[in-house]
Scaffold this active site. Structure first.
Site, PDB file in Angstrom:
ATOM      1  N   HIS A  67     -17.944  66.223  -1.937  1.00  0.00           N
ATOM      2  CA  HIS A  67     -19.103  66.535  -2.832  1.00  0.00           C
ATOM      3  C   HIS A  67     -20.639  66.454  -2.218  1.00  0.00           C
ATOM      4  CE1 HIS A  67     -16.054  67.389  -6.414  1.00  0.00           C
ATOM      5  NE2 HIS A  67     -15.792  66.328  -5.649  1.00  0.00           N
ATOM      6  N   ASN A 140     -14.664  68.329 -12.631  1.00  0.00           N
ATOM      7  CA  ASN A 140     -14.673  69.678 -11.795  1.00  0.00           C
ATOM      8  C   ASN A 140     -14.209  70.626 -12.480  1.00  0.00           C
ATOM      9  OD1 ASN A 140     -14.488  68.445  -9.355  1.00  0.00           O
ATOM     10  ND2 ASN A 140     -12.323  68.212  -9.004  1.00  0.00           N
TER      11      ASN A 140
HETATM   12 FE1  HDD Z   1     -13.914  62.475  -6.689  1.00  0.00          FE
HETATM   13  C1  HDD Z   1     -17.354  62.387  -5.607  1.00  0.00           C
HETATM   14  C2  HDD Z   1     -15.001  64.744  -9.034  1.00  0.00           C
HETATM   15  C3  HDD Z   1     -10.705  62.753  -7.529  1.00  0.00           C
HETATM   16  C4  HDD Z   1     -13.300  59.721  -4.688  1.00  0.00           C
HETATM   17  N1  HDD Z   1     -15.493  63.263  -7.173  1.00  0.00           N
HETATM   18  C5  HDD Z   1     -16.805  63.007  -6.677  1.00  0.00           C
HETATM   19  C6  HDD Z   1     -17.839  64.037  -7.533  1.00  0.00           C
HETATM   20  C7  HDD Z   1     -17.098  64.929  -8.357  1.00  0.00           C
HETATM   21  C8  HDD Z   1     -15.669  64.436  -8.206  1.00  0.00           C
HETATM   22  C9  HDD Z   1     -17.548  65.765  -9.236  1.00  0.00           C
HETATM   23  C10 HDD Z   1     -19.333  64.072  -7.065  1.00  0.00           C
HETATM   24  C11 HDD Z   1     -20.149  63.299  -8.011  1.00  0.00           C
HETATM   25  C12 HDD Z   1     -21.477  63.395  -7.625  1.00  0.00           C
HETATM   26  O1  HDD Z   1     -21.976  64.543  -7.863  1.00  0.00           O
HETATM   27  O2  HDD Z   1     -22.016  62.378  -7.096  1.00  0.00           O
HETATM   28  N2  HDD Z   1     -12.805  63.499  -7.796  1.00  0.00           N
HETATM   29  C13 HDD Z   1     -13.376  64.461  -9.065  1.00  0.00           C
HETATM   30  C14 HDD Z   1     -12.250  64.877  -9.798  1.00  0.00           C
HETATM   31  C15 HDD Z   1     -10.980  64.363  -9.385  1.00  0.00           C
HETATM   32  C16 HDD Z   1     -11.544  63.583  -8.118  1.00  0.00           C
HETATM   33  C17 HDD Z   1     -12.551  66.053 -10.751  1.00  0.00           C
HETATM   34  C18 HDD Z   1      -9.703  64.275  -9.814  1.00  0.00           C
HETATM   35  C19 HDD Z   1      -9.650  64.719 -11.060  1.00  0.00           C
HETATM   36  N3  HDD Z   1     -12.275  61.498  -5.995  1.00  0.00           N
HETATM   37  C20 HDD Z   1     -11.051  61.663  -6.483  1.00  0.00           C
HETATM   38  C21 HDD Z   1     -10.015  60.657  -6.031  1.00  0.00           C
HETATM   39  C22 HDD Z   1     -10.848  59.969  -5.280  1.00  0.00           C
HETATM   40  C23 HDD Z   1     -12.219  60.623  -5.357  1.00  0.00           C
HETATM   41  C24 HDD Z   1      -8.679  60.726  -6.396  1.00  0.00           C
HETATM   42  C25 HDD Z   1     -10.337  58.436  -4.637  1.00  0.00           C
HETATM   43  C26 HDD Z   1      -9.327  57.835  -4.686  1.00  0.00           C
HETATM   44  N4  HDD Z   1     -15.192  61.377  -5.223  1.00  0.00           N
HETATM   45  C27 HDD Z   1     -14.476  60.210  -4.747  1.00  0.00           C
HETATM   46  C28 HDD Z   1     -15.504  59.671  -3.928  1.00  0.00           C
HETATM   47  C29 HDD Z   1     -16.785  60.404  -4.300  1.00  0.00           C
HETATM   48  C30 HDD Z   1     -16.375  61.440  -5.215  1.00  0.00           C
HETATM   49  C31 HDD Z   1     -15.422  59.300  -2.409  1.00  0.00           C
HETATM   50  C32 HDD Z   1     -17.696  60.890  -3.013  1.00  0.00           C
HETATM   51  C33 HDD Z   1     -19.336  60.725  -3.499  1.00  0.00           C
HETATM   52  C34 HDD Z   1     -19.012  59.852  -4.481  1.00  0.00           C
HETATM   53  O3  HDD Z   1     -17.772  59.515  -4.880  1.00  0.00           O
HETATM   54  O4  HDD Z   1     -20.102  59.377  -5.131  1.00  0.00           O
HETATM   55  O5  HDD Z   1     -15.551  58.175  -4.460  1.00  0.00           O
END
Ligand code: HDD
Length: 679
Positions: A67, A140
């Site tokens: 993202h 999402n």
């Molecule tokens: Fe995630 C970012 C949505 C599963 C780990 N995720 C991130 C963002 C969104 C989502 C919208 C961007 C937030 C922003 O605008 O700063 N992610 C989801 C959804 C998931 C999902 C809807 C499943 C239902 N994500 C998911 C899992 C993991 C992560 C299973 C880790 C175990 N996601 C992350 C992250 C991020 C992230 C690596 C990257 C940047 C951040 O968090 O701030 O931690």
């Protein structure tokens, strides 16, 4: 020259704030570094140069691992229906109360500088600054996910990002590593149906749905809980692009979605969503034909209805992209009293991951002190120090229990309490419950619930993606999975790829079943009959009929859409009535891709001239190929003929402005089979 520059600088200085170093030292010269002699070396002594360059060298922070590309806006949430019966969360109980929000939309796979229109999931992350603390709903635009367990997240992300040896492709899932992973991960098949549907190529961020995905819990004052799924529904309805259009938009305007959101907010056409909930208790959950804790499953609206409880309006663009959009830190673990988690294993992993990633991305446990992340309600605790501590806590007491300072912060009975849920009996282990084993039934449900054009787009998207996969066994393995989803879909994709015979279907842990179809999962079926929030482009030139253009503008604007003029010259054109009409865009730089429908109003002479102008021919060819409605006069028809276009029912006379608006609300789906081979 130097003298002139200095003078200019001094003039300006009188009107502006004084320029200083970060230590507040006023600068006399921001143009020249300190040099030993006029043409000699630069001196290390130049603390002003060193401070400026050092700060610049450190301007970037690590981009989000997923993202990374995002656009955000401020706004508010207003509750329209109280959930008092179910929760103590004030944001969900006080009707009419407005809560500030910050919302960031994103693509998943591409880097921060990548395009806005790849085929990808869109992030929909909302930070509510409630009076009881910040609540982040990090969702999402698709209600399910690729994997069932957070343990697989690094793998799915590694597979979709650019391949590690070659560094491409950027922002694309159409490559071997992604489909290799998917072919060995049958639980992804439902999400794949969504990701290959037109939901993954939205027209505008203002026209996407949002989903909290997981089941959460609402908790009442007695500690009783109700399951809840959150849905955002756009006021403008759902709209998507066509794949060919998305690909061309990537070049024509890589910031298409960001610009669209920015411009809508700037002109006061504020994007708006309804917040709706699906509420259910344990008994209802037990009666579902699948496990609601499995994030690869959804609960059809036809099974548990949606209740609209509020609306969200985005009415302010951030003042500074970095300070707000880049530094905003969302964590699904940010909940408020009255909202709690379910045992969804993906959610449970997310509760750890986001806090951890913010620490590395923003570099300090004090990231909550950044203005965009700080709660707007009072907050106080005894956490202290750390990198970039902004506060200056007073007094001796930084521990608890304590007696020295009666004002020191203390816990309160109305504070956050986890719902008192009895744990299941069981044995510790790395296990996947049997109730998570059906990977195909909901994929089938989704595919079969779509309209024929949506099914054709989905099948064609699979053909496109797999055609970019170089490893034959990976392509074949995916087609094998599709046989479980829908044999017809498998055949169409196999055919599109030119496979000689259908590859074998892999063994399925659970045989898929036919669930009742859910038309609410459609995109075309769910489109609103409106042109509001969209944009019509009119191609004009010298001598174009002024009355026709005025009539079209009136009808389009009355429908809540914008009407923009495109002409060979940016200065515009002198119309039939002798008046000049300035252009909003110059033809070569304003392709029809950026419009939802087009008008072509040209004098015969102009039509003749433009018949040998590639940008004009592309304008109409692309608009026709992208199934857009046309309003044309005789000159417009002549240009269409010159472009080899045979007018159909989606092309109307420019005099019939209202008929045009009616057509413009939708794409001309009947046209598609006449000009494109779909799978
Ligand atoms: Fe995630 C970012 C949505 C599963 C780990 N995720 C991130 C963002 C969104 C989502 C919208 C961007 C937030 C922003 O605008 O700063 N992610 C989801 C959804 C998931 C999902 C809807 C499943 C239902 N994500 C998911 C899992 C993991 C992560 C299973 C880790 C175990 N996601 C992350 C992250 C991020 C992230 C690596 C990257 C940047 C951040 O968090 O701030 O931690």
């Amino acid at each position: 020259m130097r003298g002139t520059g200095d003078e200019l600088h001094q003039q300006a200085a009188g009107e502006h704030q004084t320029l200083t170093t970060n230590q507040g030292v006023p600068l006399s010269d921001n143009q020249n570094s300190l040099r030993a002699t006029e043409r000699g070396p630069t001196l290390l002594e130049d603390f002003i140069l060193r401070e400026k360059i050092t700060h610049f060298d450190h301007e970037r922070i690590p981009e989000r691992i997923v993202h990374a590309r995002g656009s955000a806006a401020h706004g508010y949430f207003e509750l329209t229906r109280s959930l008092k019966k179910h929760t103590t969360a004030r944001i969900l109980t006080e009707v009419g109360e407005r809560t500030p929000v910050f919302v960031r939309f994103s693509t998943v796979a591409g880097g921060a500088g990548s395009i806005d229109t790849p085929r990808d999931v869109r992030g929909f992350a909302v930070k509510f600054y409630t009076q009881q603390g910040n609540w982040d709903l990090v969702g999402n635009n698709i209600p399910v996910f690729f994997i069932q367990d957070a343990m697989k997240f690094p793998d799915v992300v590694h597979s979709v990002k650019m391949e590690p040896d070659r560094g491409f492709p950027q922002a694309a899932s159409a490559h071997d590593t992604f489909w290799d992973f998917i072919s060995l991960t049958p639980e992804a098949m439902h999400m794949i149906m969504w990701a290959m549907s037109d939901r993954a190529i939205p027209r505008s961020l203002r026209m996407i749905e949002g989903f909290g995905v997981h089941s959460f819990r609402l908790v009442d004052a007695k500690g009783r809980s109700t399951f809840v799924k959150f849905h955002w529904r756009p006021k403008l309805g759902l709209q998507s692009t066509l794949w060919d259009e998305a690909v061309k938009l990537a070049g024509a305007d890589p910031d298409f979605h960001r610009r669209d959101l920015f411009e809508a907010i700037e002109r006061g056409d504020y994007p708006e969503w309804e917040l709706a909930v699906q509420l259910f208790d344990q008994e209802q959950a037990d009666a579902l034909p699948f496990d609601h804790l499995d994030p690869t499953k959804l609960i059809p609206e036809e099974t548990i209805g949606l209740t609209v409880i509020g609306r969200m309006v985005l009415d302010r663009w951030p003042d500074n992209f970095f300070a707000e959009t880049e530094q905003v830190a969302f964590c699904p673990s940010h909940v408020v009293p009255g909202i709690d988690f379910s045992n969804d294993p993906l959610l449970q992993g997310r509760l750890f991951s986001y806090l951890d990633t913010q620490l590395s991305r923003l570099g300090s446990p004090n990231f909550h002190q950044l203005p965009i992340n700080a709660p707007k309600c009072p907050f106080a605790n005894l956490q202290r120090d750390g990198h970039m501590q902004m506060g200056v806590p007073k007094g001796r007491v930084n521990y608890e229990p304590s007696s020295l300072d009666p004002t020191s912060p203390r816990a309160t009975p109305s504070g956050f309490r986890s719902a008192a849920i009895a744990a299941d009996d069981g044995v510790k282990g790395r296990v996947r419950p049997a109730s998570f084993a059906d990977h195909y039934s909901q994929a089938r449900l989704f595919f079969r619930s779509q309209t024929p054009p949506e099914q054709a787009h989905l099948a064609s998207a699979l053909v496109f993606e797999l055609s970019k996969v170089q490893t034959p066994h990976v392509r074949e393995a995916i087609v094998g999975h599709l046989r479980h989803v829908d044999p017809d879909l498998a055949r169409r994709v196999a055919d599109g790829l030119g496979l000689q015979r259908l590859p074998p279907a892999p063994p399925a842990a659970v045989e898929p079943v036919d669930l009742p179809l859910s038309p609410m999962l459609q995109l075309i079926g769910k489109r609103k009959d409106t042109l509001a929030g969209r944009c019509v482009g009119a191609l004009v030139d010298e001598g174009s009929d002024a009355a026709l253009i005025a009539g079209l503008r009136e009808a389009v604007e009355a429908a809540g859409a914008q009407f923009k003029i495109v002409a060979p010259k940016l200065a515009g054109a002198k119309l039939s009535n002798g008046r000049s009409l300035p252009a909003d865009g110059q033809l070569a730089g304003t392709p029809s891709l950026i419009f939802d429908a087009v008008a072509v109003v040209l004098s015969d002479a102009a039509a003749g001239r433009l018949a040998s102008e590639a940008a004009a021919l592309d304008f109409v060819r692309d608009a026709f190929g992208h199934l857009k409605a046309f309003a044309v006069d005789a000159g417009g028809r002549a240009l269409l003929r010159a472009a080899g276009i045979e007018a159909d029912a989606g092309v109307v006379a420019a005099q019939r402005a209202h008929a045009f608006v009616k057509l413009a609300k939708n794409r001309q789906w009947d046209r598609e089979p006449t000009l494109r081979t779909l799978a």
